[in-house]
Structures are given as C-alpha cells and as structure tokens.
Design a protein around this motif. Structure first.
Motif, PDB file in Angstrom:
ATOM      1  N   MET A  91     -36.203 -19.822  16.007  1.00 47.92           N
ATOM      2  CA  MET A  91     -35.835 -20.141  14.577  1.00 47.92           C
ATOM      3  C   MET A  91     -34.349 -18.540  14.274  1.00 47.92           C
ATOM      4  O   MET A  91     -33.790 -19.220  13.583  1.00 47.92           O
ATOM      5  CB  MET A  91     -36.734 -19.648  13.841  1.00 47.92           C
ATOM      6  N   THR A  92     -34.685 -17.733  15.114  1.00 44.58           N
ATOM      7  CA  THR A  92     -33.557 -16.951  14.629  1.00 44.58           C
ATOM      8  C   THR A  92     -32.348 -17.549  15.235  1.00 44.58           C
ATOM      9  O   THR A  92     -30.719 -16.988  14.932  1.00 44.58           O
ATOM     10  CB  THR A  92     -33.840 -15.569  15.529  1.00 44.58           C
ATOM     11  N   TRP A  93     -32.306 -18.337  16.626  1.00 44.07           N
ATOM     12  CA  TRP A  93     -31.118 -18.661  16.574  1.00 44.07           C
ATOM     13  C   TRP A  93     -30.593 -19.771  16.267  1.00 44.07           C
ATOM     14  O   TRP A  93     -29.832 -20.235  15.963  1.00 44.07           O
ATOM     15  CB  TRP A  93     -30.886 -19.111  18.760  1.00 44.07           C
ATOM     16  N   GLY A 114      -9.981 -24.285   8.021  1.00 39.73           N
ATOM     17  CA  GLY A 114     -10.681 -23.539   8.824  1.00 39.73           C
ATOM     18  C   GLY A 114     -10.994 -21.764   8.456  1.00 39.73           C
ATOM     19  O   GLY A 114     -10.940 -20.924   9.667  1.00 39.73           O
ATOM     20  N   ASP A 115     -10.371 -21.705   7.306  1.00 38.70           N
ATOM     21  CA  ASP A 115     -11.084 -20.368   6.374  1.00 38.70           C
ATOM     22  C   ASP A 115     -11.492 -19.921   6.530  1.00 38.70           C
ATOM     23  O   ASP A 115     -13.554 -20.762   6.480  1.00 38.70           O
ATOM     24  CB  ASP A 115     -10.807 -20.259   4.409  1.00 38.70           C
ATOM     25  N   ILE A 116     -12.394 -18.604   7.385  1.00 40.55           N
ATOM     26  CA  ILE A 116     -13.760 -17.884   7.166  1.00 40.55           C
ATOM     27  C   ILE A 116     -13.934 -17.430   5.774  1.00 40.55           C
ATOM     28  O   ILE A 116     -13.675 -16.288   6.268  1.00 40.55           O
ATOM     29  CB  ILE A 116     -13.582 -17.481   8.754  1.00 40.55           C
ATOM     30  N   ALA A 117     -14.316 -18.197   4.871  1.00 39.86           N
ATOM     31  CA  ALA A 117     -15.318 -17.297   4.299  1.00 39.86           C
ATOM     32  C   ALA A 117     -15.965 -16.557   3.730  1.00 39.86           C
ATOM     33  O   ALA A 117     -16.865 -16.139   5.181  1.00 39.86           O
ATOM     34  CB  ALA A 117     -15.259 -18.473   2.828  1.00 39.86           C
ATOM     35  N   LEU A 118     -16.716 -15.468   3.046  1.00 39.04           N
ATOM     36  CA  LEU A 118     -17.493 -14.837   3.326  1.00 39.04           C
ATOM     37  C   LEU A 118     -18.892 -15.065   3.498  1.00 39.04           C
ATOM     38  O   LEU A 118     -19.356 -16.030   2.286  1.00 39.04           O
ATOM     39  CB  LEU A 118     -17.938 -13.580   1.623  1.00 39.04           C
ATOM     40  N   ASP A 119     -19.921 -14.581   4.097  1.00 36.96           N
ATOM     41  CA  ASP A 119     -20.883 -15.212   3.995  1.00 36.96           C
ATOM     42  C   ASP A 119     -21.815 -15.365   2.839  1.00 36.96           C
ATOM     43  O   ASP A 119     -21.907 -14.583   2.386  1.00 36.96           O
ATOM     44  CB  ASP A 119     -21.620 -15.385   5.620  1.00 36.96           C
ATOM     45  N   ARG A 120     -22.861 -16.448   2.844  1.00 36.12           N
ATOM     46  CA  ARG A 120     -23.322 -16.235   1.684  1.00 36.12           C
ATOM     47  C   ARG A 120     -24.712 -14.882   1.784  1.00 36.12           C
ATOM     48  O   ARG A 120     -25.229 -15.066   2.187  1.00 36.12           O
ATOM     49  CB  ARG A 120     -24.942 -17.461   1.334  1.00 36.12           C
ATOM     50  N   GLY A 121     -24.583 -14.057   0.584  1.00 36.41           N
ATOM     51  CA  GLY A 121     -25.080 -12.906   0.165  1.00 36.41           C
ATOM     52  C   GLY A 121     -25.131 -12.393   1.947  1.00 36.41           C
ATOM     53  O   GLY A 121     -26.130 -11.727   1.928  1.00 36.41           O
ATOM     54  N   THR A 122     -23.854 -11.693   2.721  1.00 41.45           N
ATOM     55  CA  THR A 122     -23.651 -11.500   4.282  1.00 41.45           C
ATOM     56  C   THR A 122     -25.141 -11.567   5.013  1.00 41.45           C
ATOM     57  O   THR A 122     -25.301 -10.859   6.078  1.00 41.45           O
ATOM     58  CB  THR A 122     -23.447 -10.093   3.833  1.00 41.45           C
ATOM     59  N   ALA A 123     -25.586 -13.079   4.814  1.00 38.22           N
ATOM     60  CA  ALA A 123     -27.010 -13.480   5.221  1.00 38.22           C
ATOM     61  C   ALA A 123     -26.234 -13.425   6.691  1.00 38.22           C
ATOM     62  O   ALA A 123     -27.572 -13.114   7.867  1.00 38.22           O
ATOM     63  CB  ALA A 123     -27.552 -14.746   4.875  1.00 38.22           C
ATOM     64  N   LEU A 124     -25.496 -13.618   7.718  1.00 36.95           N
ATOM     65  CA  LEU A 124     -25.515 -13.697   8.807  1.00 36.95           C
ATOM     66  C   LEU A 124     -24.974 -12.542   9.268  1.00 36.95           C
ATOM     67  O   LEU A 124     -25.227 -11.936   9.805  1.00 36.95           O
ATOM     68  CB  LEU A 124     -24.396 -15.242   9.291  1.00 36.95           C
ATOM     69  N   SER A 125     -23.745 -12.881   8.274  1.00 31.77           N
ATOM     70  CA  SER A 125     -23.684 -10.910   9.337  1.00 31.77           C
ATOM     71  C   SER A 125     -24.751  -9.215   9.854  1.00 31.77           C
ATOM     72  O   SER A 125     -24.982  -8.789   9.981  1.00 31.77           O
ATOM     73  CB  SER A 125     -22.416 -10.376   8.258  1.00 31.77           C
ATOM     74  N   ASP A 126     -25.486 -10.184   8.455  1.00 32.13           N
ATOM     75  CA  ASP A 126     -27.032  -8.548   8.082  1.00 32.13           C
ATOM     76  C   ASP A 126     -27.056  -9.198   9.420  1.00 32.13           C
ATOM     77  O   ASP A 126     -28.247  -8.269   9.885  1.00 32.13           O
ATOM     78  CB  ASP A 126     -27.313  -8.814   7.120  1.00 32.13           C
ATOM     79  N   ASP A 132     -34.161  -9.966  12.932  1.00 26.99           N
ATOM     80  CA  ASP A 132     -34.672  -9.608  12.123  1.00 26.99           C
ATOM     81  C   ASP A 132     -35.629 -11.123  12.582  1.00 26.99           C
ATOM     82  O   ASP A 132     -35.366 -12.228  12.311  1.00 26.99           O
ATOM     83  CB  ASP A 132     -35.530  -9.188  11.121  1.00 26.99           C
ATOM     84  N   PHE A 133     -37.388 -11.037  12.862  1.00 30.33           N
ATOM     85  CA  PHE A 133     -37.655 -12.393  12.488  1.00 30.33           C
ATOM     86  C   PHE A 133     -37.051 -12.874  11.133  1.00 30.33           C
ATOM     87  O   PHE A 133     -37.303 -12.487  10.197  1.00 30.33           O
ATOM     88  CB  PHE A 133     -38.456 -12.085  12.788  1.00 30.33           C
TER      89      PHE A 133
END
Length: 231
Positions: A91-93, A114-126, A132-133
C-alpha cells in the motif's frame, strides 16, 4: 501565515528534466507495487496449497487422522500475518504511484500540460522525507481476511467438522463426534471450542476493520477518488 502566502506564490515546475524525472519515478513506484503484489499472491498460494494437501491427507482413507487440518490451520494463520505485513508495504508503493497519477498524469491527459503542481498537503513529498505505513496492521489483517483468508479458514473448519463426523463411520451422537475430535490429552470439546472461537474472532476482525475503513476520513481513504485534486 507567511508560509501559506509563499507556497501560493511558488510556480509549478514544468521543465523537461523535471517531467522526465517524475516519469521515471512513477515507473519505479509502479514496479515496486507490482513486485509486492506478486508477493501477496505467493503467500495466498502457499495457504491454498497447504490446505489442499491437508484435506487430501485427512480424507484419503476413513481411518486417516484429522490432525493435519488443524495443523495447517495454524500454518495458515502464520501466512495471514505474513501477508498482512506485505500488504502494508504494498500500500505504500501503491499510494505513491496513485498520487503521481492524480497530480501529474491526469492534468497531462486533460490537455493542461505537464506542470508539476504542489502535491496535496505535501502528502507525497512528506512520504519520501518520512516514509511510513499508510494502513494499520489490523486494517491489513482485516483486508486480507476479507479477500482470501476468511474463506480459507471457513473451508478448513467445515472440513474438520465433516471429517470427525463421517469417519471412520458416520457419528450418531454429538458425544461420539467430540470423542473423535480430541488431540492427545486435549479434550475434543476444548479443541472444537478453540477452533470456533478463533473463527468467530476472524469474522469479528473482518467486520470491524471493514466498518472502520468506511468511517475513515484520512488521506488514505480518499486518495483513490481524486476529487480533491485540481480538475
């Protein structure tokens, strides 16, 4: 407040190098989720094959012992916990690959570039900074029970009852069946009570985790929907 203003002023990145890097990252996450998906199938196959062997041995002759069935039941419990742990990694991947699809691939497919927008609440970058699981151990166990293992345990339970009822000859009373259920010094009534309690516990876990999943309002509950991402 300053951080919020600064984040709004940040322009999305749309360079070819950045888009190419994210494309490779997406391929890597899909590959990892595929590998862990295959590992899930492996443990399920082990449980099914082990159950089939136990049933074949126990029902081979009328005098064959029913002991292989509860033994393989304990082995299946180990497979369940092993598969639940693997499911948490899977589920992590899957979470990362899905967010990349929603944040990057969907705008491209909708003709918005192909603009790289900020992810939602930095969910992906964090998630890359502090991995974490995204699903609890209980939720993982409940999910695997719903998908596969509860049905395997039900088959094992029904097969054990059938074995001690019909072999070596069909039992005429409950007491006779209980006598056949004993395992060494353990009375048959205790054996059947333990097996029934375990099956009931698995049913309760299955229902409880399913209801908890429906009530979940965290980011993991809605990342597959995509409504919160820009259209």
């Amino acid at each position: 407040m300053t951080d919020d203003i600064d984040s709004e002023l940040i322009e999305p990145v749309s360079g070819a190098k950045e888009i190419g890097a994210l494309a490779h990252l997406y391929r890597a996450e899909v590959y990892r989720s595929t590998i862990w998906r295959q590992r899930l199938d492996m443990t399920t196959n082990w449980a099914v094959v082990s159950t089939g062997i136990a049933l074949s041995v126990s029902f081979a002759t009328a005098t064959a012992s029913p002991l292989p069935i509860p033994l393989v039941g304990m082995l299946t419990i180990m497979f369940l916990f092993l598969e639940a742990r693997r499911y948490r990694y899977f589920m992590t991947w899957k979470f990362r690959a899905r967010l990349l699809e929603l944040a990057l691939m969907v705008p491209i497919l909708r003709g918005k570039g192909g603009d790289i927008a900020l992810d939602r609440g930095t969910a992906l970058s964090d998630d890359y900074v502090t991995p974490d699981f995204h699903i609890s151990a209980w939720q993982a166990i409940g999910h695997r029970l719903r998908r596969n293992y509860l049905w395997i345990f039900m088959i094992q339970y029904a097969a054990y009852i059938a074995k001690i009822w019909i072999h070596p000859i069909e039992a005429v009373t409950i007491d006779q069946m209980l006598q056949r259920a004993h395992i060494g010094p353990v009375p048959g009534l205790l054996v059947l009570a333990a097996g029934t309690a375990l099956l009931v516990a698995f049913v309760v876990i299955t229902i409880w985790t399913y209801r908890e999943k429906k009530r979940d309002t965290s980011r993991m509950s809605d990342y597959l929907k995509g409504e919160d991402f820009p259209a």
